[in-house]
Structure formats: C-alpha cells, structure tokens
Design an enzyme around this catalytic site. Structure first.
Site, mmCIF file in Angstrom:
data_model
loop_
_atom_site.group_PDB
_atom_site.id
_atom_site.type_symbol
_atom_site.label_atom_id
_atom_site.label_comp_id
_atom_site.label_asym_id
_atom_site.label_seq_id
_atom_site.Cartn_x
_atom_site.Cartn_y
_atom_site.Cartn_z
ATOM 1 N N ASP A 45 0.816 -1.206 0.000
ATOM 2 C CA ASP A 45 0.000 0.000 0.000
ATOM 3 C C ASP A 45 0.856 1.265 0.000
ATOM 4 O O ASP A 45 0.482 2.282 -0.578
ATOM 5 C CB ASP A 45 -0.924 0.006 1.216
ATOM 6 C CG ASP A 45 -2.143 -0.885 1.014
ATOM 7 O OD1 ASP A 45 -2.365 -1.344 -0.128
ATOM 8 O OD2 ASP A 45 -2.878 -1.118 1.986
ATOM 9 N N GLY A 46 2.014 1.207 0.666
ATOM 10 C CA GLY A 46 2.900 2.365 0.686
ATOM 11 C C GLY A 46 3.387 2.724 -0.704
ATOM 12 O O GLY A 46 3.467 3.901 -1.065
ATOM 13 N N ASN A 121 -5.667 8.277 1.655
ATOM 14 C CA ASN A 121 -6.008 7.689 2.953
ATOM 15 C C ASN A 121 -6.518 8.724 3.951
ATOM 16 O O ASN A 121 -7.671 8.721 4.324
ATOM 17 C CB ASN A 121 -4.801 6.972 3.548
ATOM 18 C CG ASN A 121 -4.747 5.512 3.158
ATOM 19 O OD1 ASN A 121 -5.625 5.007 2.474
ATOM 20 N ND2 ASN A 121 -3.705 4.832 3.578
ATOM 21 N N ASP A 149 -4.185 16.008 21.248
ATOM 22 C CA ASP A 149 -2.992 15.824 20.419
ATOM 23 C C ASP A 149 -3.220 16.265 18.986
ATOM 24 O O ASP A 149 -2.305 16.746 18.321
ATOM 25 C CB ASP A 149 -2.556 14.352 20.437
ATOM 26 C CG ASP A 149 -1.866 13.965 21.737
ATOM 27 O OD1 ASP A 149 -1.736 14.841 22.620
ATOM 28 O OD2 ASP A 149 -1.467 12.796 21.867
ATOM 29 N N THR A 160 -9.685 2.592 7.393
ATOM 30 C CA THR A 160 -9.114 1.374 7.981
ATOM 31 C C THR A 160 -7.683 1.599 8.468
ATOM 32 O O THR A 160 -7.090 0.684 9.048
ATOM 33 C CB THR A 160 -9.100 0.240 6.947
ATOM 34 O OG1 THR A 160 -8.306 0.651 5.819
ATOM 35 C CG2 THR A 160 -10.500 -0.094 6.482
ATOM 36 N N LYS A 164 -8.769 4.259 12.178
ATOM 37 C CA LYS A 164 -9.240 3.124 12.975
ATOM 38 C C LYS A 164 -8.496 3.040 14.306
ATOM 39 O O LYS A 164 -9.085 2.720 15.339
ATOM 40 C CB LYS A 164 -9.080 1.822 12.191
ATOM 41 C CG LYS A 164 -9.637 0.588 12.892
ATOM 42 C CD LYS A 164 -9.541 -0.631 11.992
ATOM 43 C CE LYS A 164 -10.094 -1.876 12.695
ATOM 44 N NZ LYS A 164 -9.307 -2.248 13.882
ATOM 45 N N ALA A 184 -6.478 11.654 21.011
ATOM 46 C CA ALA A 184 -6.227 11.936 22.435
ATOM 47 C C ALA A 184 -6.789 13.297 22.850
ATOM 48 O O ALA A 184 -6.057 14.172 23.320
ATOM 49 C CB ALA A 184 -4.728 11.860 22.733
ATOM 50 N N GLN A 222 1.576 9.905 3.230
ATOM 51 C CA GLN A 222 2.950 9.731 3.702
ATOM 52 C C GLN A 222 3.742 11.040 3.720
ATOM 53 O O GLN A 222 4.886 11.060 4.159
ATOM 54 C CB GLN A 222 3.677 8.732 2.792
ATOM 55 C CG GLN A 222 3.047 7.352 2.763
ATOM 56 C CD GLN A 222 3.603 6.508 1.636
ATOM 57 O OE1 GLN A 222 3.686 6.957 0.503
ATOM 58 N NE2 GLN A 222 3.984 5.281 1.943
#
Length: 267
Positions: A45-46, A121, A149, A160, A164, A184, A222
């Site tokens: 996937d990367g 994503n 955060d 996902t 998630k 958070a 990324q």
C-alpha cells in the site's frame, strides 16, 4: 495501451517488476512512465500511495493495479506469483474500473500563501509539542474548541488506517463522505469536545483553525508539512477520484474481514 511499472526498491519487488516489463514487451504492449493508461505498483500500500501522489495530476486518465510482494494490502489485488494472469488481463482489457473517494485539503499559511493537497487515505493536524488548541468549524459554523494531540480526517478506504487506531469507524467504500476522528482529546469539567468521530457529507466541509499557528504539523498520507505557520486547514470530499482496473478488484468488506478478523471465503 500504455503501462507504467512503479516499484519499491526491494529485491522481491524488483524481480516482479523485471518479469512484468519483459512480458509486457512480449505482448506488444507499451511501457510509458510519462503518460500511462495503467499504473502497476509492485510492493504494498505504501508503494501505491507513492504512485498515487506521483501521478496525481493524471488521475482522470489513469487506472491503478496493485501487486503486493509482502503482506496483504487494501489497495493491492494481485500477488507476486500471479504475473502471467495479470498480463492476460491487461491483454484483454476493456476499460473496466472501480473508483474511490479522495480528500481535498486546503491549507492557508501564516504568510498568506495557500496550498491544495489531495489524500487517498488521510490527513492529520497535530501539535509538535504540548496540547493542540483549535477552533473546529463545520460549514463555517463553530462546532467545538478542540484540545488534545490532534485530529485525523480520512476517506472511506482510509478509514481502515490511522483513523481506525484513533477509535474511528470503518466506512464503506461506497460512501462519498469523510470522517473526522479525535487524537487523544482532553475532556473534563473545564474542557469538552464531542468525544466521538463525525462523518461529513459531500455538501459539507470542516475547517480547523489552530489558536497558535506555530509548532503545528500537517500530514497528507505519507507526506509531511512542517516548520510552516498554519492559519487554517479546510477538509472536504474531492471531486476527483482514484480509479482501479477492475480485473478482479477485491470487494472492500472482504478486505476488511480478511485483514482484521482473519475470515476467508467459505470459512
């Protein structure tokens, strides 16, 4: 048909990539890394995320195909030992495809400059040190003052991933929506957020305005935006979509079941 092979540098991926190129030439198909019709990613996937951003200006005319040479990925339908079957599908291609929603990200920097990013994503906005304090607007109406955060905004297929792990729901890939989940958050008698993920429809948008512009960090898949003062970030469903060649594209919920529960067909 013009085909580009986009591979990660691993030995296993390189072997598959070399085999693909040889068989593509033997089938008298065309290799073209500039303006391809099909982009075959070899890795995981990367690798597909990297290829997506590399070809983001040509999404309307490109279909992706993913081969995984390691663990099962959400965007990779083929295994490294299925090169011959994939070549046969390419040779008999009739334009079949399936598409997924993308996330538009509009950043306004402290110096007045603006930038648009596109995520497959998710995107996040966080504070590098300490607590992030930000005003969160939905359709330009103040929704809450967030303390924590950071915030994660994801597409349905990206739900996902990091979403998630922050407690967000997994959204069907059939939905045209984005999800905002808290990272958070601080909730007590003094500070209060909704405390649960929210799902935003296509005619809505979310704007996050950090109270302090310094030390904020943005990510887009990324990629990372750091060391820049951020005045605001607006998120909404993009009019663009990513297209996959649907030779045998794996159904979304089957991917989820196999990846997180371990259930395979007929188990």
């Amino acid at each position: 048909m013009k085909i580009s092979i986009f591979s990660n540098p691993g030995d296993a991926s390189k072997q598959v990539s070399d085999a693909l190129k040889a068989k593509i030439k033997a089938e008298k198909l065309t290799l073209d890394d500039e303006h391809p019709d099909i982009v075959i990613t070899v890795g995981g996937d990367g690798t597909l995320l990297t290829a997506f951003h590399h070809f983001r200006d040509q999404l309307a005319t490109i279909r992706f195909v993913g081969i995984h040479t390691g663990h099962l990925g959400f965007y990779t339908d083929w295994r490294d030992y299925e090169v011959d079957e994939l070549i046969d599908s390419l040779a008999h291609d009739n334009g079949q495809s399936v598409s997924y929603p993308l996330l538009d990200i509009f950043i306004k920097y402290g110096n007045g400059q603006k930038e648009r990013l596109l995520a497959l994503n998710e995107a996040t906005i966080k504070k590098v040190t300490g607590t992030m304090l930000a005003n969160v607007y939905i359709k330009d109406q103040l929704f809450e003052v967030f303390r924590g955060d950071g915030l994660c905004v994801s597409t349905p297929t990206g739900s996902t991933a990091y979403n998630k792990s922050t407690g967000g729901a997994v959204l069907s890939s059939e939905l045209k929506a984005i999800q905002v989940s808290e990272i958070a958050s601080i909730n007590n008698r003094v500070f209060r957020t909704l405390g649960s993920p929210i799902v935003i429809s296509p005619n809505e948008w979310v704007r996050v305005e950090p109270v302090n512009s310094d030390e904020n960090l943005m990510t887009c898949d990324q990629m990372m935006v750091e060391n820049r003062l951020i005045d605001s970030v607006t998120f909404r469903i993009s009019k663009q979509r990513i297209n996959f060649a649907q030779y045998r594209h794996t159904q979304f919920w089957k991917r989820v079941s196999e990846s997180f529960i371990g259930v395979k067909p007929n188990d």
